[in-house]
Scaffold this motif. Sequence first.
Motif, PDB file in Angstrom:
ATOM      1  N   PRO A 112       3.342  -1.609   0.995  1.00 47.78           N
ATOM      2  CA  PRO A 112       2.831  -1.087   2.273  1.00 47.78           C
ATOM      3  C   PRO A 112       2.762   0.441   2.306  1.00 47.78           C
ATOM      4  O   PRO A 112       1.868   1.010   2.953  1.00 47.78           O
ATOM      5  CB  PRO A 112       3.841  -1.619   3.295  1.00 47.78           C
ATOM      6  N   GLU A 113       3.695   1.102   1.644  1.00 51.12           N
ATOM      7  CA  GLU A 113       3.657   2.568   1.589  1.00 51.12           C
ATOM      8  C   GLU A 113       2.414   3.038   0.835  1.00 51.12           C
ATOM      9  O   GLU A 113       1.761   4.018   1.230  1.00 51.12           O
ATOM     10  CB  GLU A 113       4.916   3.104   0.891  1.00 51.12           C
ATOM     11  N   ILE A 114       2.081   2.333  -0.238  1.00 50.36           N
ATOM     12  CA  ILE A 114       0.890   2.672  -1.019  1.00 50.36           C
ATOM     13  C   ILE A 114      -0.373   2.423  -0.196  1.00 50.36           C
ATOM     14  O   ILE A 114      -1.285   3.251  -0.153  1.00 50.36           O
ATOM     15  CB  ILE A 114       0.848   1.858  -2.327  1.00 50.36           C
ATOM     16  N   ILE A 115      -0.425   1.263   0.486  1.00 48.32           N
ATOM     17  CA  ILE A 115      -1.580   0.942   1.328  1.00 48.32           C
ATOM     18  C   ILE A 115      -1.728   1.982   2.422  1.00 48.32           C
ATOM     19  O   ILE A 115      -2.831   2.468   2.713  1.00 48.32           O
ATOM     20  CB  ILE A 115      -1.433  -0.474   1.923  1.00 48.32           C
ATOM     21  N   GLY A 116      -0.619   2.352   3.059  1.00 44.50           N
ATOM     22  CA  GLY A 116      -0.666   3.352   4.129  1.00 44.50           C
ATOM     23  C   GLY A 116      -1.111   4.718   3.642  1.00 44.50           C
ATOM     24  O   GLY A 116      -1.824   5.443   4.341  1.00 44.50           O
ATOM     25  N   ARG A 117      -0.707   5.059   2.431  1.00 45.45           N
ATOM     26  CA  ARG A 117      -1.072   6.356   1.863  1.00 45.45           C
ATOM     27  C   ARG A 117      -2.587   6.502   1.718  1.00 45.45           C
ATOM     28  O   ARG A 117      -3.150   7.578   1.891  1.00 45.45           O
ATOM     29  CB  ARG A 117      -0.388   6.522   0.505  1.00 45.45           C
ATOM     30  N   LEU A 119      -5.029   3.909   3.034  1.00 45.35           N
ATOM     31  CA  LEU A 119      -5.837   3.270   4.087  1.00 45.35           C
ATOM     32  C   LEU A 119      -5.378   3.650   5.487  1.00 45.35           C
ATOM     33  O   LEU A 119      -5.928   3.142   6.467  1.00 45.35           O
ATOM     34  CB  LEU A 119      -5.816   1.741   3.925  1.00 45.35           C
ATOM     35  N   GLY A 120      -4.372   4.508   5.611  1.00 45.97           N
ATOM     36  CA  GLY A 120      -3.958   4.988   6.920  1.00 45.97           C
ATOM     37  C   GLY A 120      -2.669   4.361   7.426  1.00 45.97           C
ATOM     38  O   GLY A 120      -2.247   3.285   6.980  1.00 45.97           O
ATOM     39  N   LYS A 121      -2.022   5.056   8.397  1.00 43.76           N
ATOM     40  CA  LYS A 121      -0.721   4.616   8.911  1.00 43.76           C
ATOM     41  C   LYS A 121      -0.800   3.301   9.685  1.00 43.76           C
ATOM     42  O   LYS A 121       0.114   2.486   9.631  1.00 43.76           O
ATOM     43  CB  LYS A 121      -0.130   5.710   9.802  1.00 43.76           C
ATOM     44  N   LYS A 122      -1.893   3.101  10.443  1.00 45.56           N
ATOM     45  CA  LYS A 122      -2.027   1.860  11.211  1.00 45.56           C
ATOM     46  C   LYS A 122      -2.120   0.661  10.263  1.00 45.56           C
ATOM     47  O   LYS A 122      -1.492  -0.382  10.501  1.00 45.56           O
ATOM     48  CB  LYS A 122      -3.251   1.927  12.107  1.00 45.56           C
ATOM     49  N   THR A 123      -2.901   0.825   9.200  1.00 48.34           N
ATOM     50  CA  THR A 123      -3.010  -0.246   8.210  1.00 48.34           C
ATOM     51  C   THR A 123      -1.668  -0.485   7.535  1.00 48.34           C
ATOM     52  O   THR A 123      -1.288  -1.629   7.262  1.00 48.34           O
ATOM     53  CB  THR A 123      -4.067   0.113   7.150  1.00 48.34           C
ATOM     54  N   LYS A 124      -0.941   0.602   7.295  1.00 46.68           N
ATOM     55  CA  LYS A 124       0.387   0.482   6.690  1.00 46.68           C
ATOM     56  C   LYS A 124       1.306  -0.372   7.566  1.00 46.68           C
ATOM     57  O   LYS A 124       2.003  -1.265   7.060  1.00 46.68           O
ATOM     58  CB  LYS A 124       1.001   1.872   6.512  1.00 46.68           C
ATOM     59  N   THR A 125       1.309  -0.123   8.866  1.00 49.49           N
ATOM     60  CA  THR A 125       2.181  -0.882   9.775  1.00 49.49           C
ATOM     61  C   THR A 125       1.793  -2.351   9.814  1.00 49.49           C
ATOM     62  O   THR A 125       2.643  -3.243   9.686  1.00 49.49           O
ATOM     63  CB  THR A 125       2.103  -0.296  11.196  1.00 49.49           C
ATOM     64  N   PHE A 127       0.072  -4.143   7.639  1.00 49.43           N
ATOM     65  CA  PHE A 127       0.292  -4.856   6.393  1.00 49.43           C
ATOM     66  C   PHE A 127       1.719  -4.769   5.908  1.00 49.43           C
ATOM     67  O   PHE A 127       2.128  -5.536   5.025  1.00 49.43           O
ATOM     68  CB  PHE A 127      -0.717  -4.414   5.337  1.00 49.43           C
ATOM     69  N   GLY A 128       2.503  -3.879   6.491  1.00 45.80           N
ATOM     70  CA  GLY A 128       3.935  -3.926   6.247  1.00 45.80           C
ATOM     71  C   GLY A 128       4.512  -5.209   6.841  1.00 45.80           C
ATOM     72  O   GLY A 128       5.267  -5.948   6.187  1.00 45.80           O
ATOM     73  N   ILE A 129       4.118  -5.490   8.090  1.00 44.21           N
ATOM     74  CA  ILE A 129       4.561  -6.724   8.756  1.00 44.21           C
ATOM     75  C   ILE A 129       4.006  -7.948   8.029  1.00 44.21           C
ATOM     76  O   ILE A 129       4.715  -8.931   7.774  1.00 44.21           O
ATOM     77  CB  ILE A 129       4.111  -6.724  10.231  1.00 44.21           C
ATOM     78  N   PHE A 130       2.709  -7.879   7.689  1.00 39.41           N
ATOM     79  CA  PHE A 130       2.051  -8.976   6.981  1.00 39.41           C
ATOM     80  C   PHE A 130       2.752  -9.273   5.660  1.00 39.41           C
ATOM     81  O   PHE A 130       3.003 -10.433   5.306  1.00 39.41           O
ATOM     82  CB  PHE A 130       0.584  -8.593   6.740  1.00 39.41           C
ATOM     83  N   THR A 131       3.091  -8.227   4.909  1.00 39.90           N
ATOM     84  CA  THR A 131       3.728  -8.394   3.601  1.00 39.90           C
ATOM     85  C   THR A 131       5.125  -8.978   3.729  1.00 39.90           C
ATOM     86  O   THR A 131       5.524  -9.852   2.950  1.00 39.90           O
ATOM     87  CB  THR A 131       3.795  -7.045   2.859  1.00 39.90           C
ATOM     88  N   ILE A 132       5.874  -8.524   4.727  1.00 38.76           N
ATOM     89  CA  ILE A 132       7.226  -9.062   4.937  1.00 38.76           C
ATOM     90  C   ILE A 132       7.161 -10.552   5.267  1.00 38.76           C
ATOM     91  O   ILE A 132       7.947 -11.358   4.755  1.00 38.76           O
ATOM     92  CB  ILE A 132       7.946  -8.290   6.054  1.00 38.76           C
ATOM     93  N   SER A 404      -4.060  -9.410  -1.782  1.00 35.51           N
ATOM     94  CA  SER A 404      -4.705  -8.833  -2.968  1.00 35.51           C
ATOM     95  C   SER A 404      -5.970  -8.079  -2.593  1.00 35.51           C
ATOM     96  O   SER A 404      -6.317  -7.077  -3.231  1.00 35.51           O
ATOM     97  CB  SER A 404      -5.023  -9.930  -3.997  1.00 35.51           C
ATOM     98  N   VAL A 405      -6.667  -8.551  -1.556  1.00 35.93           N
ATOM     99  CA  VAL A 405      -7.881  -7.876  -1.092  1.00 35.93           C
ATOM    100  C   VAL A 405      -7.562  -6.457  -0.634  1.00 35.93           C
ATOM    101  O   VAL A 405      -8.208  -5.483  -1.050  1.00 35.93           O
ATOM    102  CB  VAL A 405      -8.550  -8.664   0.047  1.00 35.93           C
ATOM    103  N   PHE A 406      -6.554  -6.324   0.200  1.00 31.12           N
ATOM    104  CA  PHE A 406      -6.214  -5.001   0.728  1.00 31.12           C
ATOM    105  C   PHE A 406      -5.600  -4.106  -0.348  1.00 31.12           C
ATOM    106  O   PHE A 406      -5.786  -2.892  -0.330  1.00 31.12           O
ATOM    107  CB  PHE A 406      -5.283  -5.147   1.935  1.00 31.12           C
ATOM    108  N   THR A 407      -4.898  -4.720  -1.284  1.00 34.00           N
ATOM    109  CA  THR A 407      -4.371  -3.925  -2.404  1.00 34.00           C
ATOM    110  C   THR A 407      -5.522  -3.377  -3.244  1.00 34.00           C
ATOM    111  O   THR A 407      -5.523  -2.196  -3.618  1.00 34.00           O
ATOM    112  CB  THR A 407      -3.449  -4.778  -3.286  1.00 34.00           C
ATOM    113  N   LEU A 408      -6.500  -4.205  -3.535  1.00 38.93           N
ATOM    114  CA  LEU A 408      -7.649  -3.770  -4.328  1.00 38.93           C
ATOM    115  C   LEU A 408      -8.442  -2.672  -3.620  1.00 38.93           C
ATOM    116  O   LEU A 408      -8.874  -1.695  -4.249  1.00 38.93           O
ATOM    117  CB  LEU A 408      -8.562  -4.961  -4.639  1.00 38.93           C
ATOM    118  N   TRP A 409      -8.627  -2.803  -2.305  1.00 39.93           N
ATOM    119  CA  TRP A 409      -9.340  -1.757  -1.558  1.00 39.93           C
ATOM    120  C   TRP A 409      -8.532  -0.461  -1.556  1.00 39.93           C
ATOM    121  O   TRP A 409      -9.098   0.635  -1.682  1.00 39.93           O
ATOM    122  CB  TRP A 409      -9.631  -2.209  -0.128  1.00 39.93           C
TER     123      TRP A 409
END
Length: 484
Positions: A112-117, A119-125, A127-132, A404-409
């Motif tokens: 989630p930290e990588i995604i947020g870095r 794709l933005g902080k909102k996406t990080k939050t 997908f942080g919840i989604f990933t957990i 995996s979709v959001f990780t790839l993006w």
Amino acid sequence: MITFTIALLLLIGGYIFYGAFVEKIFAPNYSQPTPAIAHPDGVDFIALPTWKVFMIQFLNIAGLGPIFGAIMGAKFGTASYLWIVLGTIFAGAVHDFLSGMISLSHDGESLPEIIGRYLGKKTKTVFGIFTILLMILVGAVFVSGPAGILAQLSLQHWSSIATLHDALTWIFVIFTYYVLATLLPVDKIIGKVYPLFAFALIFMAVGILAMLYVNHPALPEMWEGFGTKYESNPIFPMMFISIACGAISGFHATQSPLMARCMTQVKHGRPVFYGAMVTEGIVALIWAAAATYFFSENSSIAITVDGATVAKSISENWLGLFGSILAMLGIVAAPITSGDTALRSARLIVADFLHLEQKSISKRLIVSLPIFAATIGVLIYSLSDKAGFGIIWRYFAWSNQTLSVFTLWSITVYLVVNNKNFWITLIPAIFMTAVCTTYIFVAPESFGLFPNQPEKGYIIGATVAVVASALFVVWYRSREKKQA
């Protein structure tokens, strides 16, 4: 067997040639100290031997997917070979390698930290919840699944020991192990037991591979068509969800940071991350081929038979009593060694999000107790309802591939920002976007909005993929204008 042999060689060649190509694009800084060297904490940031890091990474990502997923995927015919080979080389291994290397270059950051870095902080939050939630689902699924197999084994081979018959006993044993593996330093439990698990898993794969060539079954060849299809659902998108861990899996990107925190040199990234995924692809290919043989020999039950039955039958017939026990233990080891690190990963994701140090056991307990409680809740639900486990597995399968979709993006954006060849992840990102979106509308046993009209799902999936691509193009051109 010719198609199978070619597929096997392509996977090995994919690691050697395409893996080197992707590594060259990423251009790692080999002189950069790894997180384990720069920030050792004696708990999660611990330098481990490279062979052990590889084994842990391989076992972390090799859940039920490359075995049961490949077996179920083989019901679609030899099309499963294509997806395993192409998916592993061009999507899964690239996804695992780059997510691991990005984490490695950012002090072992969680997904989630990588995604947020990027794709933005909102996406990080979000997908942080989604990933957990996904990690909790993985923990629950990979407790009940191996517990059921162990209960069957104990009933068959140690019938005089009554407690071993009960799956609940195994659930308690496995979950207790998960708790210890989540809380204790990575070298105390995981680093010690994984080599034993790895032996069982490798024995299983090598044994089945050897017997494929000894028995030399008449497997359908690719030029003869895709072979008999024992599945009523359409290949797209169902096969691409069924064969997840054997081709590409979002769960893997949550595991790569765990090993990024234990590596001693940056140059080990390709064998650890790309190599572990290719190894898993080989395991999936072996089981897909073995299952293809089983289905051809048992065509009357092929449509209804489950993965566990196929794996057990093949192991017993090809490897004998002792060999089949070792093989089934290898099959059990795969999900157990994914479930424990799933909960450990959940702890680290929450800790990173809340900026809580994890060196002290009290802080680890504060983060872990709610995760354990949620996992137990999901387990109770899956056991209390006959359909409960099936429902959990379906949502796990879809959410796994969606991650995996959001990780790839995210990786695609990273490559653009760093002026690197972004096509290596853009194409898989677009394809998996279409797969996951279509699945929502087509899958009859899941969301299934249009189960009897798959063409509607295809149109919607293609539209979403086109829109996502268009948004990327707009962002890319806007960024170019700002830099001009």
